[in-house]
Design an enzyme around this catalytic site. Sequence first.
Site, PDB file in Angstrom:
ATOM      1  CE1 TYR A  46      -3.694   2.494   0.581  1.00  0.00           C
ATOM      2  CE2 TYR A  46      -2.481   3.219   2.521  1.00  0.00           C
ATOM      3  CZ  TYR A  46      -3.504   3.402   1.618  1.00  0.00           C
ATOM      4  OH  TYR A  46      -4.341   4.486   1.743  1.00  0.00           O
TER       5      TYR A  46
ATOM      6  CG  ASP B 175       5.693   3.829   0.915  1.00  0.00           C
ATOM      7  OD1 ASP B 175       5.972   4.575   1.871  1.00  0.00           O
ATOM      8  OD2 ASP B 175       4.523   3.601   0.546  1.00  0.00           O
TER       9      ASP B 175
ATOM     10  CE  LYS C 136       0.819   4.898   8.401  1.00  0.00           C
ATOM     11  NZ  LYS C 136       0.906   4.145   7.162  1.00  0.00           N
TER      12      LYS C 136
HETATM   13  C1  PLP Z   1       0.258   4.640   5.762  1.00  0.00           C
HETATM   14  C2  PLP Z   1       1.028   4.410   4.522  1.00  0.00           C
HETATM   15  C3  PLP Z   1       0.943   5.263   3.414  1.00  0.00           C
HETATM   16  C4  PLP Z   1      -0.054   6.380   3.341  1.00  0.00           C
HETATM   17  O1  PLP Z   1       0.179   7.364   4.284  1.00  0.00           O
HETATM   18  P1  PLP Z   1      -1.026   8.339   4.685  1.00  0.00           P
HETATM   19  O2  PLP Z   1      -0.393   9.312   5.634  1.00  0.00           O
HETATM   20  O3  PLP Z   1      -2.067   7.479   5.299  1.00  0.00           O
HETATM   21  O4  PLP Z   1      -1.487   8.980   3.436  1.00  0.00           O
HETATM   22  C5  PLP Z   1       1.781   5.063   2.346  1.00  0.00           C
HETATM   23  N1  PLP Z   1       2.671   4.051   2.346  1.00  0.00           N
HETATM   24  C6  PLP Z   1       2.773   3.200   3.382  1.00  0.00           C
HETATM   25  C7  PLP Z   1       3.781   2.110   3.333  1.00  0.00           C
HETATM   26  C8  PLP Z   1       1.948   3.336   4.486  1.00  0.00           C
HETATM   27  O5  PLP Z   1       2.026   2.463   5.480  1.00  0.00           O
END
Ligand code: PLP
Length: 424
Positions: free
Chosen positions: A137, A232, A260
């Site tokens: 994701y 990511d 995060k």
């Molecule tokens: C949470 C997450 C996102 C998206 O971040 P948001 O702040 O919710 O838009 C993208 N990549 C990874 C790996 C994530 O865990």
Amino acid sequence: MTLFDRAKKVIPGGVNSPVRAFGSVHMDPIFFNKAKGCHLYSTDGKEYIDYICSWGPMILGHGREDLVKKAQGYLDEVLTLGLPSDVEVTMAETFTRATKTDMVRMVNSGTEATMSAIRLARGYTGRNKIIKFEGCYHGHSDGLLVKSGSGTLTYYAPTSLGVPQGTIQDTIVCRYNDLADVREKFDQFKDQIACIIIEPIAGNMGVVIPDKEFLQGLRRLCDDNKALLIFDEVITGFRTRYGSVGDYFDVKADLYTYGKIIGGGLPVGAFAGSREIMEKLSPLGGVYQAGTLSGNPLAMKIGLDTLKVLEAHPEIYEKLDRFAYELDQGFSKNLSDLGIPGKVTRFHSMLSLFFGEFDQIKSFDDVQKADTELYAKYFQGMVKEGFIMAPAQFEAIFLSDAHTEDIIEKTIQANRRVLEDICK
Ligand SMILES: *Cc1c(COP(=O)(O)O)cnc(C)c1O
């Protein structure tokens, strides 16, 4: 009328992000109004142990007194300017040092970070196609909503409505941990692939760990084909160590996305990389990217305070590792003692408890075998015991510095009672 009834009238599904709806665990969502340490307090007066930690950001626990005191001081200074501030510079210096990158641009969410990093990779390489992996994701921007993880797995909507075919025609999906698959795509789409984007430890299909050879192989394929590698690290960044998890595998990416934890609880994302690539961004280069609240002074200060604590106290990571190890051991023992099919996956302090029969857990196909109904029962049982875990099978367990040895032990005992109950 309950809060949920009120919420459903004015917010789609009653929630501002789908996984909060508790749909896959067949419950109504619980509403909270206070958090302290590793405890959550619901509006109906109950206390819970928090294993979500806002999906990672609260790695130091909720309401840490020294940080709260500082944050209160910040409110007197400035909330937002829409102009440069000193703290943005300090944050960029601290962040690039920690992540071994040259330059960073701050944004407001992980979604924005990955979306911008991909635009930059396309602008830099002059190519359109991207490779992503099934079950990973990367936020909810159009081109990345193909076979993605997190809430999209839970709701079996691998591709969202409203995403034009034209947008995803350039998104190539490969199998996690399958290097041959990626190599084939590079052959098939020669000189067309701008970048690979990957969660270096997958956290959004539950925790799935990459083989070292896989990540190193991706690095080599990108080099051979002049494509960029994007890690990511919105979940993994600063989570199991101070900085990037790529270091565990001796693999460096060309671009990194973070979020995060680096906001310390405020909305933040970041993308970072080498000077050569990052200078392609506006106002220096032709890749446009902007934000009214980007580098928001309050978020920068609070994020920076979190990073400072993590840098000064590497023992926090050792503690989280130990707790995760104990949960892993405890849960695994409970499962095998009771003969319940399941498996714990763990990478340092990142872990997931999967229910079901598995030979291995290496890819999206593997996690598809998970017994989500059993997870739903487990989740409900744990809620009754006073523990809030991710309200879906395909997520990780999040720990914080505020968790204690005693709480970890209680968690393992509660896990046992709930599993025994499921057996009946
Ligand atoms: C949470 C997450 C996102 C998206 O971040 P948001 O702040 O919710 O838009 C993208 N990549 C990874 C790996 C994530 O865990």
